[in-house]
Design a protein around this motif. Structure first.
Motif, short mmCIF file in Angstrom:
data_model
loop_
_atom_site.label_atom_id
_atom_site.label_comp_id
_atom_site.label_asym_id
_atom_site.label_seq_id
_atom_site.Cartn_x
_atom_site.Cartn_y
_atom_site.Cartn_z
N TYR A 147 0.74 -1.31 0.04
CA TYR A 147 0.05 -0.17 -0.01
C TYR A 147 1.04 1.26 0.01
CZ TYR A 147 -4.21 2.96 1.82
OH TYR A 147 -4.98 3.82 1.67
N LEU A 148 0.78 2.01 -0.99
CA LEU A 148 1.83 3.06 -1.14
C LEU A 148 0.87 4.53 -0.92
CD1 LEU A 148 4.27 4.61 -1.72
CD2 LEU A 148 3.68 4.46 -4.22
N SER A 149 1.00 5.12 0.23
CA SER A 149 0.48 6.36 0.69
C SER A 149 1.27 7.63 0.04
CB SER A 149 0.41 6.72 2.14
OG SER A 149 -0.48 5.78 2.79
N PRO A 150 0.71 8.60 -0.66
CA PRO A 150 1.10 9.88 -1.06
C PRO A 150 1.59 10.77 0.17
CG PRO A 150 -1.16 9.77 -1.49
CD PRO A 150 -0.88 8.73 -0.88
N ALA A 151 2.33 11.74 -0.08
CA ALA A 151 2.40 12.63 0.78
C ALA A 151 1.04 13.60 0.94
CB ALA A 151 3.39 13.89 0.34
N ALA A 152 1.09 14.37 2.10
CA ALA A 152 -0.29 14.86 2.33
C ALA A 152 -0.95 15.84 1.19
CB ALA A 152 -0.24 15.89 3.48
N ASP A 153 0.05 16.41 0.47
CA ASP A 153 -0.20 17.27 -0.50
C ASP A 153 -0.18 16.60 -1.98
OD1 ASP A 153 -0.82 19.41 -2.43
OD2 ASP A 153 0.48 20.79 -1.67
N PHE A 154 -1.22 16.00 -2.28
CA PHE A 154 -0.96 15.06 -3.32
C PHE A 154 -1.33 15.86 -4.70
CE2 PHE A 154 -2.29 10.69 -5.24
CZ PHE A 154 -1.06 10.40 -5.83
N GLN A 155 -0.30 16.24 -5.73
CA GLN A 155 -0.63 17.11 -6.60
C GLN A 155 -0.74 16.58 -7.96
OE1 GLN A 155 2.65 20.01 -6.46
NE2 GLN A 155 1.69 21.01 -4.64
N ALA A 156 -1.88 16.70 -8.43
CA ALA A 156 -2.38 15.92 -9.98
C ALA A 156 -1.55 16.74 -10.81
CB ALA A 156 -3.88 15.95 -9.90
N GLY A 157 -1.58 17.94 -10.78
CA GLY A 157 -0.97 18.61 -11.90
C GLY A 157 0.58 19.07 -11.73
N GLY A 158 1.08 18.39 -10.47
CA GLY A 158 2.37 18.77 -10.29
C GLY A 158 3.41 18.28 -11.27
N GLU A 159 4.84 18.85 -11.39
CA GLU A 159 5.79 18.15 -12.49
C GLU A 159 6.44 17.00 -12.09
OE1 GLU A 159 9.47 20.63 -12.57
OE2 GLU A 159 9.12 21.54 -10.50
N LYS A 160 6.79 16.53 -13.03
CA LYS A 160 7.35 15.15 -12.69
C LYS A 160 9.02 15.78 -12.58
CE LYS A 160 8.62 10.82 -15.15
NZ LYS A 160 8.31 9.77 -16.34
N THR A 161 9.67 15.37 -11.63
CA THR A 161 11.03 15.83 -11.17
C THR A 161 11.77 14.73 -11.43
OG1 THR A 161 10.77 15.30 -8.80
CG2 THR A 161 10.04 17.43 -9.44
N GLY A 162 11.18 13.27 -11.17
CA GLY A 162 12.00 12.20 -11.27
C GLY A 162 12.92 11.78 -10.19
N THR A 163 12.41 12.41 -8.91
CA THR A 163 13.15 12.28 -7.51
C THR A 163 11.84 11.94 -6.68
OG1 THR A 163 13.14 14.48 -7.05
CG2 THR A 163 15.01 13.40 -8.27
N TYR A 164 12.18 11.06 -5.79
CA TYR A 164 11.13 10.89 -4.53
C TYR A 164 12.22 10.30 -3.40
CZ TYR A 164 11.01 6.05 -5.91
OH TYR A 164 11.34 4.79 -6.15
N GLN A 165 11.35 10.44 -2.18
CA GLN A 165 11.78 9.82 -1.29
C GLN A 165 10.74 8.86 -0.58
OE1 GLN A 165 13.09 12.33 2.03
NE2 GLN A 165 13.08 10.72 3.56
N LEU A 166 11.24 7.70 -0.29
CA LEU A 166 10.43 6.52 0.12
C LEU A 166 10.40 6.28 1.48
CD1 LEU A 166 8.35 4.44 -1.24
CD2 LEU A 166 10.03 2.73 -0.99
N GLY A 167 9.31 6.52 2.14
CA GLY A 167 9.36 6.26 3.97
C GLY A 167 8.33 5.22 4.25
N GLY A 168 7.98 5.21 5.33
CA GLY A 168 7.45 4.16 5.93
C GLY A 168 6.06 4.64 6.60
N GLU A 169 5.54 4.41 7.73
CA GLU A 169 4.17 4.44 8.21
C GLU A 169 4.00 6.20 8.78
OE1 GLU A 169 1.56 2.62 8.66
OE2 GLU A 169 2.28 0.74 8.42
N GLU A 170 5.08 6.79 8.69
CA GLU A 170 5.01 8.16 9.32
C GLU A 170 4.87 9.16 8.14
OE1 GLU A 170 7.98 8.63 12.20
OE2 GLU A 170 7.73 6.74 13.23
N LEU A 171 4.19 10.23 8.38
CA LEU A 171 4.04 11.33 7.58
C LEU A 171 5.47 12.11 7.36
CD1 LEU A 171 2.17 13.57 5.83
CD2 LEU A 171 2.28 14.82 8.04
N MET A 172 5.85 12.31 6.16
CA MET A 172 7.05 12.97 5.75
C MET A 172 7.00 14.18 5.24
SD MET A 172 9.30 9.87 4.14
CE MET A 172 8.44 9.60 2.66
N VAL A 173 8.17 14.98 5.47
CA VAL A 173 8.04 16.49 5.08
C VAL A 173 9.24 16.60 4.41
CG1 VAL A 173 7.81 18.88 5.60
CG2 VAL A 173 6.68 17.27 6.78
#
Length: 208
Positions: A147-173
């Motif tokens: 199950y993959l949860s997005p960040a709190a601000d999940f942006q449909a029109g956001g740009e594709k940067t090609g980078t992300y940080q994967l985390g666990g059960e806790e909200l990341m900023v």
């Protein structure tokens, strides 16, 4: 890999299909109507009509189903249970496009984002429905789910940067806040499908 994307015509579904096709995977879009994705392989069928035979032969099934109207919010649970039953004991991966409201905001994992005072009231019913579906999914040991949860601000029109940080059960900023674009989320989802990691776990993703 052979990948099926359920609810492929949705905003997240289309980008997940595009990402997987770009990488050379054999992708089937599971849609109820006309295919709006970049793949030519389609299965025109309602999610609730899918059966084990329909999903046999895939390496991974990505569930991008979403429901927002109050009367259909329970379908978050019923749709996921239906897919789990269809995939039970098959070994086929089930990767779920999840929600952020159920992410924990404390190290003790006692408080979720949707329990905080500033969580928007309008999103409470959706968050509760998705929380229930996740809680029920956690009880399934007969399906290889992630199950993959997005960040709190999940942006449909956001740009594709090609980078992300994967985390666990806790909200990341991240450096831009608790943000991830749909396009970068799609990268993370296909990476999870390819890696085969985090089976039986909820993970999360944010822009670094």
């Amino acid at each position: 890999m052979k990948i099926a994307v359920i609810a492929a015509n949705g905003k997240a579904g289309q980008l997940i299909v595009k990402e997987a096709v770009t990488r050379g995977h054999d992708v089937t879009a599971v849609v109820r109507g006309e295919n709006k994705t970049v793949t030519q392989s389609t299965l025109a069928k309602d999610l609730f009509d899918l059966n084990a035979e329909d999903l046999a032969g895939f390496d991974a099934v990505i569930d991008a189903f979403g429901a927002w109207a109050p009367e259909v919010l329970p379908q978050h649970s019923t749709s996921l249970a239906h897919l789990c039953d269809a995939l039970s004991g098959t070994g086929v991966r089930l990767l779920v496009v999840g929600g952020a409201g159920s992410l924990f905001v404390d190290a003790d994992h006692t408080t979720t984002l949707n329990q905080t005072p500033d969580f928007p009231a309008d999103f409470q019913p959706l968050a509760a429905a998705m929380q229930k579906a996740l809680d029920e999914l956690r009880q399934r040991d007969d399906v290889r789910w992630t199950y993959l949860s997005p960040a709190a601000d999940f942006q449909a029109g956001g740009e594709k940067t090609g980078t992300y940080q994967l985390g666990g059960e806790e909200l990341m900023v991240g450096s831009q806040g608790p943000v991830i674009s749909y396009a970068d989320y799609a990268i993370a989802m296909v990476d999870l499908a390819e890696s085969g990691e985090h089976v039986g776990e909820r993970v999360s993703v944010v822009h670094p």
